[in-house]
Motif scaffolding. Structure first.
Motif, PDB file in Angstrom:
ATOM      1  N   UNK A 112      20.624  58.672   1.895  1.00 36.22           N
ATOM      2  CA  UNK A 112      19.305  58.788   2.448  1.00 36.22           C
ATOM      3  C   UNK A 112      18.811  57.489   3.041  1.00 36.22           C
ATOM      4  N   UNK A 113      18.338  57.640   4.209  1.00 36.26           N
ATOM      5  CA  UNK A 113      17.839  56.417   4.828  1.00 36.26           C
ATOM      6  C   UNK A 113      16.532  56.003   4.430  1.00 36.26           C
ATOM      7  N   UNK A 114      15.808  56.612   3.466  1.00 30.36           N
ATOM      8  CA  UNK A 114      14.629  56.031   3.012  1.00 30.36           C
ATOM      9  C   UNK A 114      14.983  55.659   1.571  1.00 30.36           C
ATOM     10  N   UNK A 115      15.902  55.670   0.815  1.00 30.09           N
ATOM     11  CA  UNK A 115      16.089  55.491  -0.257  1.00 30.09           C
ATOM     12  C   UNK A 115      16.120  53.981  -0.603  1.00 30.09           C
ATOM     13  N   UNK A 116      15.823  53.489  -1.858  1.00 33.12           N
ATOM     14  CA  UNK A 116      15.809  52.107  -1.996  1.00 33.12           C
ATOM     15  C   UNK A 116      17.160  51.528  -2.552  1.00 33.12           C
ATOM     16  N   UNK A 117      17.303  50.211  -2.643  1.00 28.81           N
ATOM     17  CA  UNK A 117      18.579  49.548  -2.968  1.00 28.81           C
ATOM     18  C   UNK A 117      19.150  49.706  -4.384  1.00 28.81           C
ATOM     19  N   UNK A 118      18.746  50.727  -4.894  1.00 26.39           N
ATOM     20  CA  UNK A 118      19.213  50.771  -6.191  1.00 26.39           C
ATOM     21  C   UNK A 118      19.775  52.145  -6.501  1.00 26.39           C
ATOM     22  N   UNK A 119      20.704  52.336  -7.539  1.00 25.03           N
ATOM     23  CA  UNK A 119      21.407  53.748  -7.788  1.00 25.03           C
ATOM     24  C   UNK A 119      21.517  53.969  -9.407  1.00 25.03           C
ATOM     25  N   UNK A 120      21.177  54.790  -9.765  1.00 29.57           N
ATOM     26  CA  UNK A 120      21.331  55.133 -11.171  1.00 29.57           C
ATOM     27  C   UNK A 120      22.511  56.606 -11.328  1.00 29.57           C
ATOM     28  N   UNK A 121      23.389  56.264 -12.179  1.00 30.12           N
ATOM     29  CA  UNK A 121      24.585  57.286 -12.189  1.00 30.12           C
ATOM     30  C   UNK A 121      25.134  57.336 -13.709  1.00 30.12           C
ATOM     31  N   UNK A 122      25.968  58.268 -13.939  1.00 32.22           N
ATOM     32  CA  UNK A 122      26.927  58.479 -15.128  1.00 32.22           C
ATOM     33  C   UNK A 122      28.191  58.767 -14.737  1.00 32.22           C
ATOM     34  N   UNK A 123      29.162  58.300 -15.829  1.00 29.16           N
ATOM     35  CA  UNK A 123      30.519  58.990 -15.367  1.00 29.16           C
ATOM     36  C   UNK A 123      30.975  59.996 -16.362  1.00 29.16           C
ATOM     37  N   UNK A 124      31.741  61.015 -15.968  1.00 33.71           N
ATOM     38  CA  UNK A 124      32.249  62.223 -16.881  1.00 33.71           C
ATOM     39  C   UNK A 124      33.549  62.033 -16.937  1.00 33.71           C
TER      40      UNK A 124
ATOM     41  N   UNK B 180      28.561  42.719 -13.199  1.00 34.31           N
ATOM     42  CA  UNK B 180      27.350  42.895 -13.846  1.00 34.31           C
ATOM     43  C   UNK B 180      26.561  44.003 -13.474  1.00 34.31           C
ATOM     44  N   UNK B 181      26.395  45.184 -14.314  1.00 37.27           N
ATOM     45  CA  UNK B 181      25.493  46.187 -14.258  1.00 37.27           C
ATOM     46  C   UNK B 181      24.584  46.169 -15.153  1.00 37.27           C
ATOM     47  N   UNK B 182      23.677  47.097 -15.090  1.00 34.88           N
ATOM     48  CA  UNK B 182      22.429  47.311 -16.219  1.00 34.88           C
ATOM     49  C   UNK B 182      22.725  48.634 -16.614  1.00 34.88           C
ATOM     50  N   UNK B 183      21.912  48.947 -17.987  1.00 30.59           N
ATOM     51  CA  UNK B 183      21.692  50.252 -18.346  1.00 30.59           C
ATOM     52  C   UNK B 183      20.443  50.415 -18.337  1.00 30.59           C
ATOM     53  N   UNK B 184      19.792  51.542 -18.366  1.00 33.08           N
ATOM     54  CA  UNK B 184      18.554  51.989 -18.536  1.00 33.08           C
ATOM     55  C   UNK B 184      18.010  53.340 -18.733  1.00 33.08           C
ATOM     56  N   UNK B 185      16.991  53.926 -19.040  1.00 30.83           N
ATOM     57  CA  UNK B 185      16.511  55.243 -19.492  1.00 30.83           C
ATOM     58  C   UNK B 185      15.699  55.817 -18.563  1.00 30.83           C
ATOM     59  N   UNK B 186      16.051  56.977 -17.800  1.00 31.16           N
ATOM     60  CA  UNK B 186      15.258  57.671 -16.940  1.00 31.16           C
ATOM     61  C   UNK B 186      14.527  58.513 -18.027  1.00 31.16           C
TER      62      UNK B 186
ATOM     63  N   UNK C   3      16.906  59.899 -20.602  1.00 33.50           N
ATOM     64  CA  UNK C   3      18.610  59.924 -20.144  1.00 33.50           C
ATOM     65  C   UNK C   3      18.836  58.515 -20.010  1.00 33.50           C
ATOM     66  N   UNK C   4      20.123  58.293 -20.639  1.00 28.32           N
ATOM     67  CA  UNK C   4      20.511  56.716 -20.651  1.00 28.32           C
ATOM     68  C   UNK C   4      21.640  56.732 -19.356  1.00 28.32           C
ATOM     69  N   UNK C   5      21.391  55.876 -18.390  1.00 26.95           N
ATOM     70  CA  UNK C   5      22.274  55.601 -17.358  1.00 26.95           C
ATOM     71  C   UNK C   5      22.581  54.299 -16.858  1.00 26.95           C
ATOM     72  N   UNK C   6      23.563  54.274 -16.165  1.00 28.54           N
ATOM     73  CA  UNK C   6      24.254  53.088 -15.548  1.00 28.54           C
ATOM     74  C   UNK C   6      23.463  52.778 -14.574  1.00 28.54           C
TER      75      UNK C   6
END
Length: 559
Positions: free
Chosen positions: A445-457, A479-485, A510-513
């Motif tokens: 998306x053109x409007x999205x900010x420069x961060x992404x939350x994702x998980x691996x399966x 170096x990545x971070x972890x966070x909670x949605x 929801x724990x995410x990378x």
């Protein structure tokens, strides 16, 4: 300058490299110029790898050179940001010399450059063996004040030369008028939020309404203190899977049942999520103000020059918080700034200074240490007895690049990464459940900010522990971070198949990378993240690393 491999790929693109763009765009006559531009951008992003490409093996990925060639063809505007590569090479050589991919600086703005601190040590160095800074190297330190916010704003006090210069430089950088806003330094971001909570009149303005799709230490600290002072806490909700604000519900909370305009409470609002990259409209601030709310704008996740957009001049918030760190990729310590609209100071209540810890003074550091292990382990100490002449070179770099180039760079890199991650699929799978990566929030998306939350399966559809992913990335010097949605809402509970607690259509956490891109990041950085993520397509890699992670008690992963 960009790294040799990127320069080589860039040169190759001028000798017959195809951009892989779609040959049949929609009829432009049916779209407005703005919507056409955004649509074309999204098409470019999805074609920045080979059209309709999927990758089922990490060994089958396009090379760095091939990938950059396609990227440069899809995003020709990215070449206009080469000045950022020159700044990185000249001022942040530690990133290239250590091959460190730093994607965890999701909040705040840098103050100093790495090279600047090297110069401050006055120890000779060579380009092949740059000096290595001790972790104690710094230009300034924090000293705590015991004073409540209203008293500090009303009566101030003596301001050191260092504080005066820093305040004026930050105010100019943030594009804020000193005639309209007063500012105090705080020890960190949570302190700034907590100080507002301790001073806001929740007895008469009962509500605290926040708009965060993720767990934030700063916001949780504010909520805790606000509840103690009688606040009724509410939160916006976000619809799965794009994490868009549930507009009608937020509108109802802002407008309320009463037609009275006064005494609603405090509306705490970021312009984008620092975790998912979801953008939010300035108009929510306008709606809040029209319905009697005081507004706190959280500017910590904004880009370095985003305050130059028109919105702030139209919707002047009552409070604004921003944060600063010392050196990108080297020293994340720093401080925060709390701006208070001068017309809103009278609203604040006097609080017990002993309970409002966090207002701070800036003082020159007493010692600057620089270590030069290459020559003779020499250590130089510079004693500082007066305010030093400080150059905020990282702020200068952002000013030099400007809003358009910084946003262009971040927009191209984050959208390429999102698209590349979504192209990773387990062998013989085409449906969503067999994709390696699940994106939470906006996709391309053109409007999205420069961060992404994702998980691996994994290939069985089981979620890989985000903390394991983070620790494995660290082994690869990423170096990545972890966070909670938080506050995620589902129209249908069967839409969500992860193990977090589900409460009547709401997932509590929801724990995410997370990965966050700054203007000093390069295409090579996001490519390395993609290549690392693709390793999880190998089932043996996942199982082996899961076992290693458990065997080491989930504390450390070493080979």
């Amino acid at each position: 300058m960009s790294s040799p491999c990127i320069r080589e790929a860039s040169d190759a693109c001028f000798h017959g490299c195809s951009p892989f763009l779609s040959s049949a765009p929609p009829d432009p006559s049916s779209r407005t110029p703005a919507s056409a531009f955004r649509s074309d951008f999204a098409m470019s992003a999805t074609s920045s790898l080979h059209p309709n490409a999927t990758f089922t093996n990490h060994e089958s990925l396009s090379s760095l050179q091939e990938s950059f060639c396609s990227f440069a063809g899809a995003f020709p505007q990215f070449t206009e940001t080469e000045q950022a590569d020159r700044i990185r090479e000249q001022e942040y050589h530690h990133l290239s010399s250590t091959e460190h991919v730093c994607l965890d600086y999701s909040t705040g703005h840098g103050l100093f450059s790495y090279s600047q601190q090297c110069i401050a040590g006055s120890v000779p160095s060579s380009s092949s063996h740059p000096p290595v800074l001790s972790s104690t190297t710094t230009y300034l330190e924090i000293s705590y004040k015991q004073v409540n916010l209203r008293a500090q704003l009303a009566y101030g006090g003596l301001e050191s030369e260092l504080e005066l210069r820093t305040r004026k430089r930050i105010t100019r950088f943030m594009n804020i008028s000193e005639d309209d806003y007063a500012m105090v330094f705080t020890s960190n971001q949570p302190s700034a939020f907590r100080i507002v909570a301790d001073s806001y009149p929740f007895r008469s303005h009962r509500n605290l309404l926040t708009v965060y799709d993720h767990e934030s230490e700063a916001v949780e600290s504010m909520i805790e203190n606000s509840r103690k002072r009688g606040a009724r806490v509410k939160s916006a909700e976000f619809s799965w899977p794009r994490l868009r604000i549930r507009s009608e519900k937020l509108k109802n909370m802002l407008v309320g049942k009463s037609s009275k305009k006064s005494s609603k409470g405090l509306f705490v609002f970021p312009l984008q999520s620092r975790v998912s990259g979801a953008p939010y409209s300035y108009s929510w601030m306008g709606m809040a103000q029209e319905n009697g709310w005081h507004v706190l704008l959280d500017a910590c996740a904004l880009g370095p020059k985003d305050m130059e957009t028109l919105g702030l001049s139209l919707f002047k918030p009552d409070f604004l918080i921003c944060s600063f760190y010392k050196v990108f990729g080297d020293n994340p310590s720093g401080f925060a700034c709390l701006f208070v609209n001068r017309s809103s100071i009278s609203v604040l209540q006097s609080s017990d200074p002993s309970l409002s810890v966090g207002i701070a003074s800036l003082i020159p550091s007493s010692t600057t240490r620089l270590e030069e292990p290459i020559a003779s382990s020499e250590i130089v100490e510079l004693e500082t007895t007066s305010s030093p002449e400080i150059e905020f070179r990282a702020l200068d770099h952002a000013d030099e690049l400007g809003l358009i180039l910084i946003n262009t760079r971040g927009r191209c890199l984050i959208n390429w990464l999102v698209n590349a991650l979504l192209c990773l699929r387990h062998p013989d799978s085409e449906d969503y459940s067999r994709s390696l990566v699940r994106i939470y929030g906006p996709k391309v998306s053109f409007e999205r900010g420069p961060a992404v939350a994702f998980n691996l399966f994994d290939w069985k559809g089981e979620k890989v522990d985000p903390k394991l992913v983070q620790k494995l990335a660290d082994r690869f010097n990423i170096t990545l971070s972890c966070g909670f949605l938080r506050h995620v809402w589902f129209h249908d509970e069967t839409q969500f198949d992860e193990t977090e607690e589900n409460r009547g259509g709401h997932i509590s956490r929801i724990c995410v990378v997370t990965a966050s891109i700054r203007f000093l990041n390069t295409f090579e950085d996001v490519y390395k993240v993609w290549a690392f993520t693709a390793r999880f397509l190998d089932a043996d890699f996942v199982e082996k690393e899961k076992w290693r992670y458990t065997a080491l008690n989930q504390q450390m992963i070493e080979v």
